[in-house]
Design an enzyme around this catalytic site. Structure first.
Site, PDB file in Angstrom:
ATOM      1  CB  CYS A 162      24.343  -1.720  -9.864  1.00 16.10           C
ATOM      2  SG  CYS A 162      24.661  -1.372 -11.749  1.00 16.10           S
ATOM      3  CD  GLU A 163      20.567  -1.615  -4.340  1.00 11.62           C
ATOM      4  OE1 GLU A 163      20.428  -2.770  -3.355  1.00 11.62           O
ATOM      5  OE2 GLU A 163      20.721  -0.731  -4.208  1.00 11.62           O
ATOM      6  CE1 TYR A 187      -1.296  -1.512  -2.588  1.00 15.95           C
ATOM      7  CE2 TYR A 187      -2.053  -3.725  -3.031  1.00 15.95           C
ATOM      8  CZ  TYR A 187      -2.291  -2.600  -2.436  1.00 15.95           C
ATOM      9  OH  TYR A 187      -3.353  -2.360  -1.793  1.00 15.95           O
ATOM     10  CE1 TYR A 217       6.095  -4.761   1.452  1.00 23.70           C
ATOM     11  CE2 TYR A 217       5.170  -5.049  -0.819  1.00 23.70           C
ATOM     12  CZ  TYR A 217       5.381  -4.223   0.178  1.00 23.70           C
ATOM     13  OH  TYR A 217       4.671  -2.912   0.084  1.00 23.70           O
ATOM     14  CD  GLU A 243     -11.023   1.749   2.381  1.00 18.67           C
ATOM     15  OE1 GLU A 243     -11.866   2.681   2.202  1.00 18.67           O
ATOM     16  OE2 GLU A 243     -10.128   1.667   3.236  1.00 18.67           O
ATOM     17  N   PRO A 244     -11.404  -2.660  -1.238  1.00 14.57           N
ATOM     18  CG  PRO A 244     -12.784  -4.546  -1.840  1.00 14.57           C
ATOM     19  CD  PRO A 244     -12.684  -2.950  -1.904  1.00 14.57           C
ATOM     20  NE  ARG A 273       2.906  -7.053  -4.044  1.00 17.09           N
ATOM     21  CZ  ARG A 273       2.832  -8.091  -3.908  1.00 17.09           C
ATOM     22  NH1 ARG A 273       3.284  -9.175  -4.592  1.00 17.09           N
ATOM     23  NH2 ARG A 273       2.128  -8.530  -2.666  1.00 17.09           N
ATOM     24  NE  ARG A 289      -3.185  -8.007  -2.324  1.00 15.74           N
ATOM     25  CZ  ARG A 289      -1.834  -7.541  -2.021  1.00 15.74           C
ATOM     26  NH1 ARG A 289      -0.955  -7.824  -2.646  1.00 15.74           N
ATOM     27  NH2 ARG A 289      -1.584  -6.755  -0.751  1.00 15.74           N
TER      28      ARG A 289
HETATM   29  N1  LLP Z   1      -7.817   0.731   2.098  1.00 19.30           N
HETATM   30  C1  LLP Z   1      -6.684   1.179   2.699  1.00 19.30           C
HETATM   31  C2  LLP Z   1      -6.813   2.120   3.814  1.00 19.30           C
HETATM   32  C3  LLP Z   1      -5.462   0.493   2.499  1.00 19.30           C
HETATM   33  O1  LLP Z   1      -4.359   1.161   3.247  1.00 19.30           O
HETATM   34  C4  LLP Z   1      -5.263  -0.272   1.521  1.00 19.30           C
HETATM   35  C5  LLP Z   1      -4.015  -1.138   1.327  1.00 19.30           C
HETATM   36  C6  LLP Z   1      -6.327  -1.033   0.826  1.00 19.30           C
HETATM   37  C7  LLP Z   1      -7.520  -0.226   1.163  1.00 19.30           C
HETATM   38  C8  LLP Z   1      -6.455  -1.906  -0.132  1.00 19.30           C
HETATM   39  O2  LLP Z   1      -6.212  -3.170   0.054  1.00 19.30           O
HETATM   40  P1  LLP Z   1      -6.206  -4.428  -0.632  1.00 19.30           P
HETATM   41  O3  LLP Z   1      -7.527  -4.721  -0.840  1.00 19.30           O
HETATM   42  O4  LLP Z   1      -5.247  -4.303  -1.931  1.00 19.30           O
HETATM   43  O5  LLP Z   1      -5.506  -5.654   0.211  1.00 19.30           O
HETATM   44  N2  LLP Z   1       2.129  -2.897  -0.839  1.00 19.30           N
HETATM   45  C9  LLP Z   1       1.582  -4.155  -0.565  1.00 19.30           C
HETATM   46  C10 LLP Z   1       0.273  -3.948  -0.106  1.00 19.30           C
HETATM   47  C11 LLP Z   1       0.117  -2.758   0.999  1.00 19.30           C
HETATM   48  C12 LLP Z   1      -1.389  -2.497   1.267  1.00 19.30           C
HETATM   49  C13 LLP Z   1      -1.812  -1.105   1.694  1.00 19.30           C
HETATM   50  N3  LLP Z   1      -2.917  -0.556   1.936  1.00 19.30           N
HETATM   51  C14 LLP Z   1       1.593  -5.244  -1.388  1.00 19.30           C
HETATM   52  O6  LLP Z   1       2.295  -5.170  -2.643  1.00 19.30           O
HETATM   53  O7  LLP Z   1       1.422  -6.361  -1.164  1.00 19.30           O
END
Ligand code: LLP
Length: 423
Positions: free
Chosen positions: A345-346, A375, A319, A277-278, A315, A280
């Site tokens: 204002c931060e 994200y 992070y 389940e990608p 982000r 990004r």
């Molecule tokens: N499946 C589940 C259960 C997840 O929690 C996530 C992401 C994904 C799939 C998708 O993951 P990806 O393929 O995008 O890595 N906000 C952070 C990333 C948090 C990821 C949360 N879960 C950022 O901005 O990098």
């Protein structure tokens, strides 16, 4: 994205200038063809080594329904993190086996709606099982496993497994969980993990696959159950810094499939569907933010003020994440260290510090932030009365608004002021 000889930045066949004048700034822009290419590249790689692979798009990364529909057209299901994301999936015509619900720390109401929605329910904890069973015995059930190890190249914040993570079953609970589900009458099973995000090392994917397969393989063998699917989560990374190597997706797929098949054989499992389940990887590098420089201040340092604040892109402030920045029509110029901020204002809104940027950057210029498709908008918020921006989709020379910018009427409309306070 492309930079033409005159320095103009283009998204497919549409210039940043055209988009900025059509929709204003700040503006999120998505390249439709890039999303499709990313999806196809990844799916082809995994299907080459394990034909029964399916991807569910984690809609949390970018919930624009135009974007989600592009991925649906490519064959993706939806990974939903909340009941509302199940409803978003329904908006694009997906439900049942095409949607996976992986919520955590759910309320009873979430659980009821999750069960009644009929999507694949993925339980984050053993304690959820009796609460789910109150609404009937689901024919199929999945558990999220914390395989004891996670990784992330964004920071510990985004490491979703291992002893410090809040997600998934402890390895010792895996067998008891499937045993309890079997005894309750569940007939079909799945397994899931999501140990990390934005990983560009192919070896990692093989390694974590082995951890999960050992845990569920032993449970399957001992309980005499098979798995319809095993979901390895997301995590396929993209390079944010230009010096970073991209993920070798072929190598990742090969490593995963090799371990997957070996463990299937070792534990005598009926070959399950390989799910991932990608998010990004599909949408991250297909999205950009166009902003405008509104002021340049000479103080202790030169600070370039744009309309891309930390509320538009959270982000970096959240992070310490890096996003590359381009300046329209100035990329050929010599560079000097510059600081760049939004209008909040931060001081965490000063999110670019001492970055080598074109020396002539000045008021009126358009800046473009890269890798903002995942994200990005999804984590934007309202602060200081700065509202969420618009989103546009480009395909060739066509462009279309796929979400309008918020207005102050949207904000005021949610509130209620009691009459006595109006006096
Ligand atoms: N499946 C589940 C259960 C997840 O929690 C996530 C992401 C994904 C799939 C998708 O993951 P990806 O393929 O995008 O890595 N906000 C952070 C990333 C948090 C990821 C949360 N879960 C950022 O901005 O990098």
């Amino acid at each position: 994205m492309e930079i033409h000889d005159d320095g103009q930045i283009f998204f497919e066949g549409v210039s940043a200038e055209e988009l900025a004048s059509a929709y204003g700034t700040p503006l999120y822009v998505y390249e439709e063809n890039r999303i499709r290419q990313n999806f196809r590249r990844a799916l082809a790689a995994f299907r080459k080594y394990y034909p029964d692979t399916r991807f569910f798009y984690a809609i949390k990364a970018n919930n624009n329904l135009a974007v989600a529909n592009i991925l649906r057209q490519e064959g993706a299901g939806i990974d939903a993190a909340s009941v509302n994301e199940i409803l978003l999936a329904r908006e694009i015509g997906l439900g049942g086996d095409d949607v996976m619900f992986s919520g955590n720390f759910l309320s009873d109401e979430d659980i009821r709606q999750g069960v009644e929605s009929g999507v694949i329910f993925n339980l984050d904890d053993l304690s959820l099982l009796p609460r789910v069973l109150k609404y009937g015995v689901p024919e199929r059930l999945s558990f999220r496993v914390n395989p004891g190890y996670g990784q992330c190249d964004i920071g510990a914040f985004v490491c979703n497994a291992g002893p410090d993570a809040k997600f998934g079953l402890h390895p010792d609970q895996v067998l008891p969980a499937y045993k309890a589900a079997k005894e309750a009458g569940v007939k079909r099973f799945g397994a899931h993990m999501m140990p990390g995000s934005s990983i560009r090392d192919p070896e990692y994917f093989g390694y974590v696959t082995g951890l999960l397969m050992d845990l569920v393989g032993r449970a399957g063998q001992e309980l005499g159950i098979d798995f319809d699917f095993i979901d390895l989560g997301g995590g396929l990374g993209i390079p944010y810094r230009h010096e970073d190597a991209p993920l070798d997706i072929e190598a990742a797929a090969e490593r995963v499939a090799q371990v997957f098949q070996q463990k299937i054989a070792q534990y005598g499992l009926k070959p399950p569907r390989l799910m991932m389940e990608p998010a990004r990887y599909f949408v991250g590098d297909a999205g950009y933010i166009i902003g405008r420089v509104h002021a340049v201040k000479e103080s202790y340092k030169r600070i370039v003020g744009t309309d891309i604040g930390m509320n538009v892109l959270a982000r970096p402030a959240l992070y310490g994440a890096y996003h590359h920045i381009y300046v329209n029509r100035r990329e050929q110029e010599p560079r000097i260290p510059l600081n760049l901020c939004g209008q909040l204002c931060e001081n965490t809104d000063l999110w670019v510090r001492d970055r080598a940027l074109p020396q002539g950057t000045q008021v009126g210029d358009l800046v473009v932030v890269e890798n903002a498709g995942a994200y990005g908008y999804a984590m934007s918020y309202q602060y200081n009365g700065r509202l969420r921006p618009a989103e546009a989709l480009v395909n060739g020379t066509r462009h279309v608004l796929v979400r309008r910018a918020e207005t102050i009427a949207d904000v005021v409309g949610l509130m209620n002021v009691p009459d006595e306070l109006k006096k």
